[in-house]
Write a protein that holds these residues in place. Structure first.
Motif, PDB file in Angstrom:
ATOM      1  N   HIS A 193       0.793  -1.229   0.000  1.00 56.36           N
ATOM      2  CA  HIS A 193       0.000   0.000   0.000  1.00 56.36           C
ATOM      3  C   HIS A 193       0.828   1.284   0.000  1.00 56.36           C
ATOM      4  O   HIS A 193       0.325   2.330  -0.401  1.00 56.36           O
ATOM      5  CB  HIS A 193      -0.975  -0.016   1.176  1.00 56.36           C
ATOM      6  CG  HIS A 193      -1.993  -1.101   1.056  1.00 56.36           C
ATOM      7  ND1 HIS A 193      -3.079  -1.018   0.213  1.00 56.36           N
ATOM      8  CD2 HIS A 193      -2.076  -2.314   1.650  1.00 56.36           C
ATOM      9  CE1 HIS A 193      -3.782  -2.122   0.306  1.00 56.36           C
ATOM     10  NE2 HIS A 193      -3.208  -2.929   1.167  1.00 56.36           N
ATOM     11  N   ASP A 194       2.069   1.204   0.444  1.00 56.40           N
ATOM     12  CA  ASP A 194       2.884   2.420   0.526  1.00 56.40           C
ATOM     13  C   ASP A 194       3.914   2.540  -0.595  1.00 56.40           C
ATOM     14  O   ASP A 194       4.369   3.639  -0.883  1.00 56.40           O
ATOM     15  CB  ASP A 194       3.616   2.489   1.873  1.00 56.40           C
ATOM     16  CG  ASP A 194       2.658   2.558   3.047  1.00 56.40           C
ATOM     17  OD1 ASP A 194       1.494   2.964   2.862  1.00 56.40           O
ATOM     18  OD2 ASP A 194       3.080   2.190   4.167  1.00 56.40           O
ATOM     19  N   GLU A 195       4.288   1.438  -1.220  1.00 61.84           N
ATOM     20  CA  GLU A 195       5.392   1.479  -2.172  1.00 61.84           C
ATOM     21  C   GLU A 195       4.994   1.198  -3.620  1.00 61.84           C
ATOM     22  O   GLU A 195       5.794   1.439  -4.514  1.00 61.84           O
ATOM     23  CB  GLU A 195       6.477   0.470  -1.758  1.00 61.84           C
ATOM     24  CG  GLU A 195       7.103   0.770  -0.413  1.00 61.84           C
ATOM     25  CD  GLU A 195       8.171  -0.241  -0.033  1.00 61.84           C
ATOM     26  OE1 GLU A 195       8.726  -0.906  -0.941  1.00 61.84           O
ATOM     27  OE2 GLU A 195       8.445  -0.365   1.169  1.00 61.84           O
ATOM     28  N   ARG A 235      -9.750  -4.127  -4.749  1.00 63.20           N
ATOM     29  CA  ARG A 235      -9.597  -5.577  -4.924  1.00 63.20           C
ATOM     30  C   ARG A 235      -8.677  -6.172  -3.858  1.00 63.20           C
ATOM     31  O   ARG A 235      -8.954  -7.255  -3.320  1.00 63.20           O
ATOM     32  CB  ARG A 235      -9.069  -5.870  -6.331  1.00 63.20           C
ATOM     33  CG  ARG A 235     -10.113  -5.543  -7.409  1.00 63.20           C
ATOM     34  CD  ARG A 235      -9.568  -5.579  -8.815  1.00 63.20           C
ATOM     35  NE  ARG A 235      -9.053  -6.887  -9.181  1.00 63.20           N
ATOM     36  CZ  ARG A 235      -8.258  -7.096 -10.232  1.00 63.20           C
ATOM     37  NH1 ARG A 235      -7.912  -6.085 -11.020  1.00 63.20           N
ATOM     38  NH2 ARG A 235      -7.825  -8.305 -10.504  1.00 63.20           N
ATOM     39  N   LEU A 236      -7.604  -5.462  -3.538  1.00 64.23           N
ATOM     40  CA  LEU A 236      -6.694  -5.950  -2.500  1.00 64.23           C
ATOM     41  C   LEU A 236      -7.358  -5.943  -1.120  1.00 64.23           C
ATOM     42  O   LEU A 236      -7.123  -6.844  -0.308  1.00 64.23           O
ATOM     43  CB  LEU A 236      -5.410  -5.128  -2.472  1.00 64.23           C
ATOM     44  CG  LEU A 236      -4.440  -5.434  -3.606  1.00 64.23           C
ATOM     45  CD1 LEU A 236      -3.334  -4.396  -3.662  1.00 64.23           C
ATOM     46  CD2 LEU A 236      -3.856  -6.836  -3.459  1.00 64.23           C
ATOM     47  N   LEU A 285      -0.650   1.993  -6.104  1.00 62.72           N
ATOM     48  CA  LEU A 285      -1.831   1.284  -6.590  1.00 62.72           C
ATOM     49  C   LEU A 285      -2.927   2.267  -6.983  1.00 62.72           C
ATOM     50  O   LEU A 285      -3.054   3.332  -6.394  1.00 62.72           O
ATOM     51  CB  LEU A 285      -2.365   0.360  -5.497  1.00 62.72           C
ATOM     52  CG  LEU A 285      -1.391  -0.694  -4.972  1.00 62.72           C
ATOM     53  CD1 LEU A 285      -1.967  -1.358  -3.737  1.00 62.72           C
ATOM     54  CD2 LEU A 285      -1.067  -1.714  -6.041  1.00 62.72           C
ATOM     55  N   ASN A 286      -3.740   1.872  -7.957  1.00 65.31           N
ATOM     56  CA  ASN A 286      -4.892   2.707  -8.305  1.00 65.31           C
ATOM     57  C   ASN A 286      -6.081   2.305  -7.422  1.00 65.31           C
ATOM     58  O   ASN A 286      -6.009   1.339  -6.657  1.00 65.31           O
ATOM     59  CB  ASN A 286      -5.211   2.621  -9.808  1.00 65.31           C
ATOM     60  CG  ASN A 286      -5.639   1.227 -10.241  1.00 65.31           C
ATOM     61  OD1 ASN A 286      -6.353   0.518  -9.535  1.00 65.31           O
ATOM     62  ND2 ASN A 286      -5.202   0.825 -11.434  1.00 65.31           N
ATOM     63  N   ALA A 287      -7.168   3.039  -7.523  1.00 68.34           N
ATOM     64  CA  ALA A 287      -8.326   2.815  -6.650  1.00 68.34           C
ATOM     65  C   ALA A 287      -8.915   1.414  -6.827  1.00 68.34           C
ATOM     66  O   ALA A 287      -9.317   0.770  -5.857  1.00 68.34           O
ATOM     67  CB  ALA A 287      -9.388   3.878  -6.910  1.00 68.34           C
ATOM     68  N   ASP A 288      -8.983   0.934  -8.070  1.00 67.07           N
ATOM     69  CA  ASP A 288      -9.521  -0.401  -8.317  1.00 67.07           C
ATOM     70  C   ASP A 288      -8.626  -1.470  -7.674  1.00 67.07           C
ATOM     71  O   ASP A 288      -9.130  -2.416  -7.068  1.00 67.07           O
ATOM     72  CB  ASP A 288      -9.662  -0.656  -9.819  1.00 67.07           C
ATOM     73  CG  ASP A 288     -10.254  -2.025 -10.107  1.00 67.07           C
ATOM     74  OD1 ASP A 288     -11.372  -2.302  -9.601  1.00 67.07           O
ATOM     75  OD2 ASP A 288      -9.597  -2.824 -10.800  1.00 67.07           O
TER      76      ASP A 288
END
Length: 146
Positions: free
Chosen positions: A44-46, A56-57, A49-52
């Motif tokens: 999540h920090d590196e 999903r994650l 990621l996009n919103a989708d």
């Protein structure tokens, strides 16, 4: 075996268990002090990621959280079973060996599920993100191996 001999064996087993528990507690504390970033923070920090991908994650992580708790509970139960088998035995008995096998199976199930979770998370990443993710996972595993 005489009462004295049995007392010596039980004392030696208890001393070994206490020593092992103290070693495990010390190692756990030291590892927490030196711990690399968590898988969650890497993702999540590196990885930008996009919103989708985040959505999903989040679903993948929520599903795994319940499974991980159940698997960790099984590991703890197997550990208690091993402790009880050792406490009730005069040595390396079939009951102790069965408890050891149960503990190893529980740990193996947890490890397999965790690796499956890692690959499921990876499946929502772009090739570049997956490459960076893989590098960090491999690095963490190598550090853990010493």
């Amino acid at each position: 075996m005489t009462a004295n001999g049995r007392f010596i064996v039980i004392t030696a087993l208890l001393a070994a268990l206490a020593s092992g528990a103290a070693t495990w507690a010390s190692a756990t504390w030291i590892m927490r002090e030196r711990q690399a970033p968590s898988l969650h923070s890497i993702v999540h920090d590196e990885l930008d990621l996009n919103a989708d991908q985040e959505r999903r994650l989040a679903a993948i992580e929520a599903r795994f959280a319940g499974r991980r708790q159940a698997l960790e509970a099984e590991v703890r139960a197997a550990n208690h079973e091993l402790a009880a088998a050792i406490a009730a035995s005069d040595g390396d008995t079939p009951q102790v060996q069965a408890a050891i096998d149960h503990f190893h199976a529980a740990m193996g199930d947890l490890q397999k599920a965790t690796i499956g979770h890692v690959f499921e998370m990876r499946s929502v990443m772009t090739p570049a993100q997956a490459e960076a993710f893989d590098a960090r996972v491999v690095e963490a595993l190598r550090q853990d191996a010493g």
